[in-house]
Design a protein around this motif. Structure first.
Motif: not given
Length: 309
Positions: A120-126, A128-133, A208-213
Motif C-alpha cells: 500500500i503506497q501512502v502519500e499524505g492521506r492517500k 493506493v494498493i500496488h500489485r506485484a506484476p 504501508f510504504y510512505r512515498r515522497m518522504v
C-alpha cells in the motif's frame, strides 16, 4: 526457535520510527525477532528506539556510529538474523496488525524459496494498493520464468525487498551490493530471480510504504544518484543473452525517468549524470537499443542524451 527475523534499517527518522515500531508490537510473537539497525542517526531516532525496549519482545538494536547506507545496514541486520525466514521493513513505513503472521503462513503453506506480495503506497492521506506484476497467485513457479518478456512489467521490475518473505538459507542471494547507496535492490532482485529455485506471489497487502518522504534518496539529487549506473552495471555483468534485452529496456526507462526529474540535480551533478548516461547508452549494442525503444517522449529524451559529449 526463531521463525521470522525482521530487519529494519533506519536513519534520521524521528518523525516516523515510532509508527514503524508500534506496528511491529502489533505483529510480535514469541518466535519473531526484530533487528533494528540505526544507521548513524543524528536526531532522536536512537532514543525513540530505546523507548520500545520494554514494549517490543525480540527487539535487537545495532547502532552504526557512522552511516554505512541502506544496503550495508540491511546486510548487517541480516548477518544477525537467526530466523528460518527473513523479511525487511524500512524505518519510515509501517505494517498492518497480524501481517507478519500472514507472511509466514503463506511461505509455509506454499513451501517455496520466497514469496512476493502487494503493498500500500501512502502519500499524505492517500492510500493506493500496488500489485506485484504477476497475475498468477498462490502457485509455486520458477523465478527465471518470470523475468521476461522485455516489453512488459515483470517481477524484476518490482524490486522492493520489503514486499516479500524469504528463506534465510538463501544466504548470499539475500545480500545487497553494499557499495551502492541507491538502486541497490535492482541487482538484488535480478540475482534472486536468476538463481533461486522457486517462488510464488500471494494477494496480501499489509505493508504501508510512505512515498515522497523528505530526506529519502528518491527526493534528494546528490551524488549518490550516480550509483544508479553502477547498479545496472551489476545487473548486466555476466547476464545471460536471453535476459539482456529486458535489462537494457529497464535501464533505458529508468534513465529517462531520472532525467525527467533532473531539476533536483545541481547543474554540475546533472552534467555528470548526463555524461554517464550518454556513455552507458553508447556502450549498448545498437540493435538492443533500437529494439528496446520506449514511448516517444522518453525516446526523445534518450536521443537528446546521445548528443551529450
Amino acid at each position: 526457535m526463531i521463525k521470522l527475523s525482521v530487519v529494519v534499517p533506519v536513519r534520521d527518522a524521528e518523525l516516523y520510527i515510532s509508527d514503524a515500531l508500534t506496528s511491529l508490537t502489533r505483529n510480535a510473537r514469541r518466535d519473531f525477532e526484530f533487528i533494528v539497525v540505526d544507521d548513524g542517526s543524528t536526531d532522536a531516532t536512537g532514543q525513540i528506539i530505546e523507548d520500545f525496549r520494554g514494549d517490543l519482545p525480540g527487539l535487537v538494536v545495532l547502532r552504526n556510529e557512522t552511516a554505512v547506507g541502506l544496503a550495508d545496514a540491511r546486510n548487517l541486520g541480516t548477518s544477525l538474523a537467526s530466523g528460518r525466514y527473513l523479511t525487511f521493513m524500512d524505518g519510515d513505513d509501517w505494517l498492518a496488525p497480524g501481517y507478519l503472521g500472514e507472511l509466514v503462513e503463506a511461505i509455509e503453506r506454499l513451501g517455496c524459496d520466497f514469496v512476493r506480495v502487494d503493498h500500500i503506497q501512502v502519500e499524505g492521506r492517500k492510500r493506493v494498493i500496488h500489485r506485484a506484476p504477476l497475475a498468477v497467485r498462490e502457485t509455486v513457479l520458477k523465478p527465471r520464468d518470470h523475468i521476461l518478456p522485455a516489453d512488459v512489467k515483470t517481477m524484476v521490475d518490482y524490486p522492493y525487498a520489503w514486499a516479500g518473505i524469504y528463506r534465510r538459507d538463501l544466504g548470499e542471494l539475500l545480500t545487497f551490493p553494499g557499495h551502492l547507496h541507491t538502486a541497490e535492490d535492482r541487482p538484488w532482485i535480478w540475482r534472486l530471480h536468476r538463481q533461486a529455485g522457486s517462488f510464488a506471489v500471494v494477494s496480501l497487502a499489509g505493508l504501508f510504504y510512505r512515498r515522497m518522504v523528505s530526506g529519502s534518496l528518491t527526493q534528494i539529487g546528490d551524488a549518490r544518484q550516480l550509483h544508479f549506473f553502477d547498479a545496472f552495471d551489476l545487473v548486466l555483468a555476466d547476464l545471460e543473452e536471453e535476459f539482456t534485452p529486458k535489462a537494457v529496456r529497464t535501464f533505458c526507462a529508468l534513465l529517462a525517468h531520472h532525467l525527467e526529474l533532473g531539476d533536483r540535480f545541481s547543474p554540475e551533478l546533472r552534467a555528470r549524470f548526463e555524461k554517464r548516461g550518454a556513455d552507458a547508452l553508447r556502450r549498448l549494442p545498437p540493435g538492443l537499443l533500437t529494439a528496446g525503444r520506449l514511448e516517444p517522449e522518453r525516446d526523445q529524451i534518450l536521443q537528446r542524451l546521445l548528443e551529450v559529449r
